[in-house]
Motif scaffolding. Structure first.
Motif, PDB file in Angstrom:
ATOM      1  N   TYR A 114      52.118  36.474  29.897  1.00 52.68           N
ATOM      2  CA  TYR A 114      50.981  35.547  30.033  1.00 52.68           C
ATOM      3  C   TYR A 114      50.198  35.358  28.727  1.00 52.68           C
ATOM      4  N   ASP A 149      48.358  29.294  28.736  1.00 53.53           N
ATOM      5  CA  ASP A 149      49.439  28.942  29.673  1.00 53.53           C
ATOM      6  C   ASP A 149      48.922  28.101  30.837  1.00 53.53           C
ATOM      7  N   PRO A 199      47.679  35.380  38.971  1.00 57.81           N
ATOM      8  CA  PRO A 199      47.190  34.443  37.944  1.00 57.81           C
ATOM      9  C   PRO A 199      45.678  34.551  37.751  1.00 57.81           C
ATOM     10  N   ALA A 255      44.219  33.134  34.326  1.00 65.28           N
ATOM     11  CA  ALA A 255      45.107  32.015  33.995  1.00 65.28           C
ATOM     12  C   ALA A 255      44.662  30.714  34.650  1.00 65.28           C
ATOM     13  N   GLN A 295      46.278  27.836  36.837  1.00 67.21           N
ATOM     14  CA  GLN A 295      47.514  27.676  37.599  1.00 67.21           C
ATOM     15  C   GLN A 295      47.527  26.380  38.397  1.00 67.21           C
TER      16      GLN A 295
END
Ligand code: PRX
Length: 656
Positions: free
Chosen positions: A302, A306, A327, A332, A334
């Motif tokens: 990760y 991203d 995530p 993150a 997503q």
């Protein structure tokens, strides 16, 4: 399955990570991977404790690491306190409040985006709403939702107040919802009036109503209903049903997390086993979350910029770990998708990857195979240059599909992580580290650092490389299932059987390691089928069939299937006369619908054959290997001398 493995084992192509990928990877090169493995081998508890301190945020630090005194009910970080939702949301807010957490694309293509601050607010408001209904730590909440931001909010809100969620896949039947409510004694159900998949409305609330009307659900006090679709709703039970928007409307936007002990259950997720009754796999809070974070960092390498997309539904473990928790735990961005890969056409995934600039894409071989069939050239019409890493999960991936995924989707530059794991392991177990391991199409390669996987014989002794055997994990690991809800004996028997001194975790798969030590998963060794990456117990389908008043006996086996991996074939003995022609056809359709109603559409048999009886030994045991051969259309070359009624084979070989 084994013939696939035979061919796969001759697969000797290596795909090392590119120098460019490896240079930027968190774990770069095999030496770095081996160093992590050595660290784990030399100081097992120290290795895991270090990761748990570094990667999770604790309210109260733990002083204990692994406790094996009540084996196999292992405990990790027992005296530590934390909150999973805090780890997924609050701890990111100082830096990531305005970062996108979720890009949600609905079935019809509408896109909704929420930041970490907005998601935090939504979760807090629902958590406060649940509290206002009297839900507290340890209560069970059944979640039956379409893929949506709210499905994640529901799970996170439970985690925030220490309630235990039990998510049921939206494709499961009222009967399945009913059984899961009863087993977990759920106090509350969270659902939506409907979901939409491939342009079709799925009436989730109606199914919940039906499930509750089946009886035995006295534990359920309230049903919270998210208004997903504007349409005429079915009946409303006053005093029980409450709209989500009404529940959260006046709730404060902040909710202090309920701190829980590391091993307090985060959720129960039912999965199929080798008996008729699904198992309630119970996961911990801290150990589970550590598995999710580790694999986001190790397997998916990760990076903060991203855009991560796991296509699994939150009703499965993959959707728990790689949509609802992993995530978010690493901060993150997503993508969450409501629909199906083939609607409006087989370019949907590729179009979404282009539009949302997805960097990491994680899906199942069955989806890849069906998309190859429906439009193998379609990815070329889209700009997929944002992709840097591809993942596969749920079943063995055949080398043809692997190569297509690599070349056509990944443009030859993206490593593929073929991740072997299970509902019970909570997170990845055997998978390439993409910046280190040279992959081979069809192999899940090597265990993650700290995962002591091995292939052993029936006596629990390691087998030589190249000789197949039983896949086991030799040491407890943090993200492992803690027990089966309400059934500790079954937990012991299923996963820590006496044959292995009760010590090794038995995965239920067979595997082979090639001359270079790469793991190749060969398939289940129990009566569990893998249909389109989903686990189905043969006994579960048999019980469903036998529950039909016309059926006297049923045996279910798997048949290799080019798209689904395996398909379901049922051999049925009726109480009345064996039907033929149009009558048999009508009954096949009726029984298929029956199974869909009992379990869910995914369990519908593809083929049903009627016989006057089933092939049995003189002691009454059904000879499934013969049924498997018949299902495949193979001629019977096996020994049938122990068979009570050999003539039945010819009858079953003929189509109805
Ligand atoms: O047989 C293995 C297969 O799926 C089983 C676990 O199913 P479930 O608990 O539903 O979880 C699916 C998502 C993790 C395993 O026992 N399986 C899963 N991943 C792979 C696999 N078989 C081969 N290769 C994989 N990558």
């Amino acid at each position: 399955m084994s013939s696939t493995i035979e061919s796969v084992l001759h697969e000797n192509r290596h795909f090392p990570p590119s120098a460019e990928f490896a240079a930027k990877a968190r774990v770069s090169g095999m030496e770095a991977y081996h160093a992590l493995c050595r660290q784990a081998a030399e100081d097992y508890e120290g290795f895991w404790a270090g990761l748990a301190r570094e990667r999770l945020s604790w309210k109260r630090p733990f002083t204990q690491v692994l406790d094996e005194s009540n084996a196999p009910f292992y405990s990790w970080f027992a005296d530590g306190e934390l909150n999973v939702s805090y780890n997924c949301l609050d701890r990111h807010l100082p830096e990531l409040a305005n970062k996108l957490a979720i890009i949600f694309e609905s079935d019809n293509g509408t896109v909704t985006r929420v930041t970490y601050a907005e998601l935090h607010r939504k979760v807090c408001q629902l958590a406060n709403g649940l509290k206002s209904l009297g839900i507290t730590k340890g209560d069970r909440v059944l979640v039956y939702m379409p893929m949506s931001i709210e499905a994640v909010v529901a799970m996170q809100a439970c985690a925030r107040i220490g309630a235990i969620h039990s998510v049921v896949f939206g494709g499961f039947s009222a009967k399945s919802v009913n059984e899961r409510i009863i087993d977990a004694k759920a106090r509350l159900v969270i659902t939506a009036n409907s979901g939409v998949r491939g342009g079709k409305i799925v009436a989730l609330k109606d199914t919940v109503d039906e499930a509750l009307a089946m009886g035995g659900c006295e534990s359920v006090e309230r049903v919270v209903v998210f208004k997903r679709v504007l349409h005429e709703d079915g009946p409303w039970t006053l005093g029980r049903d409450i709209w989500w928007h009404d529940l959260v409307a006046k709730q404060p936007e902040v909710c202090e997390p309920t701190w829980v002990l590391a091993d307090d259950p985060l959720f129960i997720l039912y999965t199929s086993g080798s008996t008729g009754k699904p198992k309630g796999v119970q996961h911990s809070s801290a150990g589970y979350l550590l598995g999710a974070v580790n694999s986001m960092l190790w397997t998916f390498d990760y990076k903060p910029d991203d855009v991560f997309w796991c296509t699994a539904d939150v009703g499965w473990i993959t959707g728990h770990t790689y949509v609802a928790y992993g995530p978010l735990a690493v901060g993150a961005t997503q993508v969450i998708f409501e629909g199906v890969p083939t609607y409006p056409d087989a370019g949907r995934f590729w179009k979404m990857i282009e539009e949302h600039r997805v960097t990491t894409f994680y899906t199942a071989p069955t989806a890849i195979r069906s998309l190859i069939k429906l439009g193998g050239e379609l990815p070329k019409q889209y700009n997929l240059s944002s992709l840097r890493l591809l993942g596969s999960v749920g079943e063995p991936i055949n080398p043809e599909a692997w190569i297509w995924y690599h070349e056509v989707v990944g443009g030859g530059r993206c490593p593929i992580v073929d991740t072997w794991w299970q509902t019970e392991t909570g997170g990845h177990m055997i998978t390439p580290l993409p910046g280190a391991v040279a992959t081979k199409p069809g192999s899940c390669t090597f265990p993650l650092p700290g995962i002591m996987a091995d292939v052993v014989d029936e006596a629990g002794e390691p087998v030589e490389l190249g000789k197949g055997g039983i896949l086991v994990i030799k040491r407890p690991f943090p993200s492992q299932v803690r027990t089966l809800w309400g059934d500790p004996e079954r937990f012991k028997k299923s996963y820590f059987p006496e044959e292995f001194n009760g010590k090794y975790y038995l995965a239920g798969d067979s595997a082979n390691r090639d001359a270079e030590g790469y793991f190749w998963i060969m398939g289940r060794i129990d009566d569990v089928l893998n249909v389109s990456g989903h686990r189905l117990g043969t006994m579960e389908i048999e019980s469903a069939l036998v529950a039909n008043p016309q059926v006297a006996e049923a045996a279910v086996v798997g048949r290799p299937d080019a798209i689904k991996g395996e398909s379901v074939v049922a051999f049925v003995v009726l109480k009345g006369a064996r039907p033929s022609g149009a009558e048999a056809k009508a009954l096949v359709a009726e029984l298929r619908d029956w199974v869909a109603k009992e379990i869910g559409a995914i369990a519908k048999p593809d083929d049903i054959r009627f016989g006057d009886n089933l092939p049995k030994t003189r002691s009454g045991k059904i000879m499934r290997r013969l049924l498997r051969a018949i299902a495949k259309g193979e001629s019977i070359t096996q020994d049938t001398s122990t068979l009570e009624n050999p003539a039945i084979l010819t009858q079953l070989q003929e189509a109805n």
